[in-house]
Design a protein around this motif. Structure first.
Motif, PDB file in Angstrom:
ATOM      1  N   ILE A 132      52.130  70.693  40.874  1.00 24.69           N
ATOM      2  CA  ILE A 132      52.056  70.034  42.179  1.00 24.69           C
ATOM      3  C   ILE A 132      51.561  71.070  43.171  1.00 24.69           C
ATOM      4  O   ILE A 132      52.202  72.110  43.368  1.00 24.69           O
ATOM      5  N   SER A 133      50.414  70.824  43.783  1.00 22.79           N
ATOM      6  CA  SER A 133      49.799  71.852  44.621  1.00 22.79           C
ATOM      7  C   SER A 133      50.656  72.156  45.851  1.00 22.79           C
ATOM      8  O   SER A 133      51.345  71.278  46.396  1.00 22.79           O
ATOM      9  N   GLU A 134      50.619  73.426  46.256  1.00 28.33           N
ATOM     10  CA  GLU A 134      51.358  73.849  47.448  1.00 28.33           C
ATOM     11  C   GLU A 134      50.894  73.068  48.670  1.00 28.33           C
ATOM     12  O   GLU A 134      51.701  72.690  49.531  1.00 28.33           O
ATOM     13  N   LYS A 165      64.591  67.046  48.835  1.00 26.58           N
ATOM     14  CA  LYS A 165      65.809  67.852  48.784  1.00 26.58           C
ATOM     15  C   LYS A 165      65.500  69.327  48.564  1.00 26.58           C
ATOM     16  O   LYS A 165      66.109  70.210  49.182  1.00 26.58           O
ATOM     17  N   VAL A 166      64.535  69.600  47.687  1.00 30.40           N
ATOM     18  CA  VAL A 166      64.170  70.990  47.415  1.00 30.40           C
ATOM     19  C   VAL A 166      63.609  71.653  48.673  1.00 30.40           C
ATOM     20  O   VAL A 166      64.011  72.769  49.035  1.00 30.40           O
ATOM     21  N   VAL A 206      59.454  80.528  45.430  1.00 28.73           N
ATOM     22  CA  VAL A 206      59.846  80.822  46.819  1.00 28.73           C
ATOM     23  C   VAL A 206      59.922  82.327  47.048  1.00 28.73           C
ATOM     24  O   VAL A 206      60.023  83.119  46.114  1.00 28.73           O
ATOM     25  N   GLU A 207      59.886  82.671  48.346  1.00 26.06           N
ATOM     26  CA  GLU A 207      60.094  84.061  48.756  1.00 26.06           C
ATOM     27  C   GLU A 207      60.765  84.048  50.128  1.00 26.06           C
ATOM     28  O   GLU A 207      60.723  83.046  50.856  1.00 26.06           O
ATOM     29  N   LYS A 208      61.356  85.169  50.485  1.00 29.16           N
ATOM     30  CA  LYS A 208      62.038  85.250  51.771  1.00 29.16           C
ATOM     31  C   LYS A 208      61.033  85.218  52.914  1.00 29.16           C
ATOM     32  O   LYS A 208      59.942  85.778  52.825  1.00 29.16           O
ATOM     33  N   TYR A 220      64.003  80.534  52.946  1.00 25.02           N
ATOM     34  CA  TYR A 220      62.885  80.846  52.048  1.00 25.02           C
ATOM     35  C   TYR A 220      61.632  80.102  52.505  1.00 25.02           C
ATOM     36  O   TYR A 220      61.677  79.240  53.386  1.00 25.02           O
ATOM     37  N   ARG A 221      60.529  80.405  51.860  1.00 23.43           N
ATOM     38  CA  ARG A 221      59.300  79.650  52.036  1.00 23.43           C
ATOM     39  C   ARG A 221      58.608  79.525  50.679  1.00 23.43           C
ATOM     40  O   ARG A 221      58.813  80.353  49.800  1.00 23.43           O
ATOM     41  N   MET A 222      57.793  78.504  50.541  1.00 21.34           N
ATOM     42  CA  MET A 222      57.045  78.321  49.290  1.00 21.34           C
ATOM     43  C   MET A 222      56.031  79.439  49.126  1.00 21.34           C
ATOM     44  O   MET A 222      55.463  79.916  50.104  1.00 21.34           O
TER      45      MET A 222
END
Length: 276
Positions: free
Chosen positions: A174-176, A232-233, A273-275, A242-244
């Motif tokens: 699923i594309s960002e 929900k995610v 994800v990353e901070k 976080y961010r995608m």
């Protein structure tokens, strides 16, 4: 001890059936050495034991009766060695196939036993996942018909012999961009997670880096019934700071090869994800 043996005696001595010996006689592979001129009874010679033993061994190697006939036709050292080498190569190939098949089935059993213990759905959790190499046709799947053909094409690209379903390796990307735009049911690219020994052309490969993923599981029959889970995610990702960081993966966790009950068919969505 005697030299002449009846068909029953030879069969018992060499551990074969009388019907097998009759069949070998009919096809001129292994014939009795003596025929009584008065009674017509046919007898084998004890000295034929080596021939019948060789036939048994060659049959165990998978040689056909025609191949065995050729083996015995004008036998010589070089010819026999070449035939045995060829059969050995075939045997090794079959053994390797069986080893791969056993590994695949064992892996599926271990995975499904693990999946049976994970019954919590619609709950977001975070976990580290290692780097994965994906094999993909880079084609978007719009419906189940296209999905079916996509799975077949991916399976045909692999060297392994067992289907890729029921293995938590098949999924879609699923594309960002679609996630950020909340286009949750857009067509997605199908993939299969490759095993290390697979040699696939680079144009069909995509590497998913190791990292932290926000994950959720849901059940149902269709890949595209994921809007609630994705919402929900994304909410949980924002809530946790976080961010995608890339495209999401939607893995077939428990699929239609295992069950035909919709409440048992399960998908797992993994969003990198990353901070912030």
């Amino acid at each position: 001890m005697k030299e002449k043996l009846s068909i029953g005696e030879m069969a018992k001595l060499r551990g074969v059936t009388t019907e097998t010996l009759r069949h070998y006689d009919r096809i001129d592979l292994f014939k009795p050495q003596y025929v009584d001129s008065y009674s017509g009874y046919r007898y084998y010679s004890i000295f034929q034991y080596e021939i019948l033993g060789t036939i048994k061994e060659l049959r165990q190697l998978g040689m056909s009766t025609d191949e065995i006939k050729d083996y015995f036709n004008e036998r010589n050292f070089s010819k026999s060695l070449d035939i045995l080498k060829a059969k050995h190569t075939e045997l090794v190939s079959k053994m390797n196939e069986l080893v791969d098949l056993e590994e695949n089935i064992r892996g599926k059993i271990e995975y499904l036993e693990h999946a049976a213990r994970e019954k919590e759905l619609q709950t977001v959790f975070f976990r580290e996942i290692g780097s994965r190499k994906l094999i993909t046709l880079h084609e978007k799947i719009n419906n189940n018909l296209e999905l079916s053909y996509g799975v077949i094409r991916l399976e045909n690209m692999l060297s392994e012999k067992t289907p890729i379903l029921a293995s938590n390796r098949l999924g879609i990307m699923i594309s960002e961009a679609d996630l950020k735009a909340k286009r949750f049911e857009e067509p997605s690219v199908i993939f299969v997670v490759a095993k290390n020994k697979e040699k696939i052309p680079k144009q069909y490969q995509k590497t998913v880096p190791a990292g932290l993923f926000a994950c959720i599981r849901y059940n149902g029959e269709l890949l595209w019934n994921r809007s609630e889970s994705l919402s929900k995610v994304l909410e949980e990702i924002k809530k946790m700071g976080y961010r995608m960081s890339g495209d999401a993966l939607q893995i077939m966790h428990v699929d239609i090869t295992i069950t035909d009950k919709p409440n048992e068919i399960t998908f797992e969505i993994q969003v990198p994800v990353e901070k912030t």
